[in-house]
Design an enzyme around this catalytic site. Structure first.
Site, mmCIF file in Angstrom:
data_model
loop_
_atom_site.group_PDB
_atom_site.id
_atom_site.type_symbol
_atom_site.label_atom_id
_atom_site.label_comp_id
_atom_site.label_asym_id
_atom_site.label_seq_id
_atom_site.Cartn_x
_atom_site.Cartn_y
_atom_site.Cartn_z
ATOM 1 N N GLU A 19 -0.088 -0.693 5.988
ATOM 2 C CA GLU A 19 1.203 -0.336 6.732
ATOM 3 C C GLU A 19 0.956 1.171 6.788
ATOM 4 O O GLU A 19 1.197 1.791 8.037
ATOM 5 C CB GLU A 19 2.357 -0.562 6.106
ATOM 6 C CG GLU A 19 3.657 -0.371 6.912
ATOM 7 C CD GLU A 19 3.921 1.075 7.450
ATOM 8 O OE1 GLU A 19 4.539 1.495 8.299
ATOM 9 O OE2 GLU A 19 3.632 1.896 6.366
ATOM 10 N N ASP A 68 0.850 -1.157 -0.148
ATOM 11 C CA ASP A 68 0.001 -0.058 0.099
ATOM 12 C C ASP A 68 1.004 1.125 0.092
ATOM 13 O O ASP A 68 2.164 1.195 0.500
ATOM 14 C CB ASP A 68 -1.002 0.031 1.223
ATOM 15 C CG ASP A 68 -0.208 0.128 2.701
ATOM 16 O OD1 ASP A 68 0.731 -0.364 2.834
ATOM 17 O OD2 ASP A 68 -0.813 0.917 3.429
HETATM 18 N N1 BES Z 1 8.635 3.372 5.750
HETATM 19 C C1 BES Z 1 8.060 4.196 6.486
HETATM 20 C C2 BES Z 1 8.728 4.392 7.734
HETATM 21 C C3 BES Z 1 10.434 4.720 7.697
HETATM 22 C C4 BES Z 1 10.678 5.668 6.538
HETATM 23 C C5 BES Z 1 11.107 4.201 8.633
HETATM 24 C C6 BES Z 1 11.881 5.929 6.622
HETATM 25 C C7 BES Z 1 12.350 4.897 8.489
HETATM 26 C C8 BES Z 1 12.904 5.659 7.458
HETATM 27 C C9 BES Z 1 6.625 3.463 6.601
HETATM 28 O O1 BES Z 1 5.965 3.364 5.716
HETATM 29 C C10 BES Z 1 5.890 4.897 7.357
HETATM 30 O O2 BES Z 1 5.607 5.956 6.659
HETATM 31 N N2 BES Z 1 5.461 4.914 8.742
HETATM 32 C C11 BES Z 1 4.618 5.802 9.033
HETATM 33 C C12 BES Z 1 3.863 5.393 10.435
HETATM 34 C C13 BES Z 1 2.674 4.471 10.204
HETATM 35 C C14 BES Z 1 2.022 4.198 11.330
HETATM 36 C C15 BES Z 1 1.565 5.431 9.188
HETATM 37 C C16 BES Z 1 5.475 6.922 9.808
HETATM 38 O O3 BES Z 1 6.693 6.656 10.047
HETATM 39 O O4 BES Z 1 4.998 8.324 9.927
HETATM 40 MN MN MN Z 2 7.029 2.148 4.354
HETATM 41 MN MN MN Z 3 5.232 5.153 4.511
#
Ligand code: BES
Ligand code: MN
Ligand code: MN
Length: 457
Positions: free
Chosen positions: A154, A90
């Site tokens: 995710e 996604d």
């Molecule tokens: N892949 C990201 C997280 C990420 C990006 C970790 C770059 C380390 C470096 C993940 O898809 C993401 O965007 N996570 C969200 C949290 C989620 C609960 C929506 C975030 O970190 O805001």
């Molecule tokens: Mn991600």
């Molecule tokens: Mn992300």
């Protein structure tokens, strides 16, 4: 299996590897917006087919209360170790679409980079695993068992995957989890992410008068909820950029001076950082560097704020309501539920009597730190050292992948955060991109992880 063989397979197949990724990127699998439900489902089907084509014994789509989970496996010898690959198909919404230089779901290559929503986060990074697996199957070098768990939620909090994992512990039995959904420091500075922040995400509503009012007739006698919300938010950060919520820092791990000195060795050019973002100065909690501010310290940020008149021209109004979405990034050993409660208590306490407030919590997640002295990390480090020619630096990242803490709790498994993106890839932003170098480097490095992990596990 050796690096030369992998490189020649990549050389022969790289055009197809790119075309297949582009097909995936053309599907707008936006999990947050119900309008894309059919596209999310279609994307799950394409991922499932790609696993079967690459050589999986089986692949299936598991429906959930939200978007489906794709599960596939190749059990080559039950006595061998098992790698469980996690990724997500996604993507974030593409908005604001008019700020993109090319359409977000029509992948385009410019200066060696693939531009599309999801190019890096996480379709490009997830698909490296499918192609690395294809290589190992085709060359007869797959050294151990592999299971794939690719989810479609995710970006909206993984709550249905959390439920599915708890119900499928036997199916998910493995020795390590392998995830590419993070960054390296630079293309010539490999790193492995050993920490992720947790997240508490709140929405607040501040109500003043029971209707919008004329700001001349009533202004001066009635509290303006937008003004008051701004005051309340501003009061939550003191002059040292410390967060002013009762008990907020109670459980924050104080990282030792020795560990901080070690972390400070990672290359970081403050001028490049400022220039890249168009800012004249950084802003961090007093006593901490910008790099520490984005890794070992918690934060509070307004993600959106609205209320009153925001249309064309000027309308004089004293609004009835104001709203904000506020997130807090958490570090060990803060707990998202505890912090959400502390926020709510504090926010209600500081509200002046002229308004009433409502606080709701959205999805959250727990922070995680990954050790550098277990077989999985050592195998990942060796693999990267071989393909980058440099030992990777362990680095804590500021982002969040809440499901990683849940994997550890429910499955008792550690994750290797084997990301190949760059922080400058504009994930979640307009013009998200992923370097072809990074995509192919991942495909080159992943089989070597399997090789080293099988040898040490
Ligand atoms: N892949 C990201 C997280 C990420 C990006 C970790 C770059 C380390 C470096 C993940 O898809 C993401 O965007 N996570 C969200 C949290 C989620 C609960 C929506 C975030 O970190 O805001
Ligand atoms: Mn991600
Ligand atoms: Mn992300």
């Amino acid at each position: 299996m050796n690096r030369e063989e992998i490189l020649s397979y990549i050389e022969e197949n790289k055009d197809r590897f790119l075309e297949e990724l582009f097909d995936l990127l053309r599907i707008p699998s936006v999990s947050a917006d119900p309008a894309y439900k059919g596209d999310v489902q279609k994307c799950a089907e394409v991922v499932k087919e790609s696993l079967l084509k690459a050589g999986a014994d089986m692949a299936e789509i598991h429906a959930t209360a939200g978007h489906p989970i794709v599960y596939g496996e190749r059990i080559m010898d039950p006595s061998k170790p098992t790698v469980l690959v996690y990724g997500h198909y996604d993507v974030q919404p593409a908005d604001p679409v008019d700020l993109w230089d090319s359409p977000p779901f029509e992948p385009e290559v410019k200066d060696g980079k693939i531009y599309a929503r999801g190019a890096c986060d996480d379709k490009g990074q997830m698909y490296m695993h499918v192609k690395a697996f294809e290589y190992m199957e085709q060359s007869g070098t797959l050294p151990c068992n592999v299971k794939f768990m690719i989810e479609g939620e995710e970006e909206v909090g993984s709550s249905n995957l959390g439920i599915w994992v708890k119900e499928n512990k036997e199916k998910l039995k493995a020795d390590v989890i392998l995830i590419s959904d993070t960054s390296i420091i630079a293309n010539d500075v490999p790193s492995i992410t050993v920490g992720l922040r947790g997240l508490a995400y709140m929405e607040v509503e501040v109500t003043g008068p029971n209707k919008d009012l004329h700001s001349g007739v009533y202004g001066g006698a009635v509290g303006n909820p937008v003004n008051i919300l701004c005051e309340m938010i501003a009061s939550m950060e003191d002059e040292n950029h410390h967060i002013n919520i009762d008990g907020f820092y109670d459980d924050v791990e104080e990282v030792s001076t020795a560990d901080r000195a070690e972390m400070a060795k990672a290359p970081f050019d403050i001028n490049d950082f400022k220039k890249g973002l168009g800012i004249n100065e950084t802003r961090s909690e007093n006593g901490y560097s910008p790099m520490e501010g984005t890794s070992i310290r918690p934060t509070l940020d307004v993600n959106g704020i609205w209320g009153g008149y925001i249309g064309e021209g000027a309308k004089t109004v004293l609004p009835s309501k104001a709203y904000a979405k506020i997130s807090m990034r958490l570090v060990p050993f803060q707990d998202s539920k505890d912090i959400s409660e502390k926020f709510e208590r504090h926010f209600k306490k500081i509200a002046p009597p002229s308004v009433s407030v409502k606080v709701t919590a959205h999805h959250g997640g727990e922070p995680i730190v990954i050790p550098t002295d277990f077989p999985g990390y050592l195998a990942a480090s060796k693999a990267m050292e071989e393909t980058f020619g440099k030992k990777p630096i362990p680095e804590r990242s500021g982002g969040s992948i809440p499901i990683v803490a849940l994997f550890e709790k429910e499955l008792g498994l550690k994750s290797i955060l084997f990301g190949f993106g760059l922080n400058s890839d504009d994930i979640h932003s307009p013009n998200e991109h992923y370097g072809i170098f990074n995509y192919l480097k991942g495909i080159e490095t992943i089989p070597l992880f399997y090789k080293h992990f099988t040898a040490v596990a």
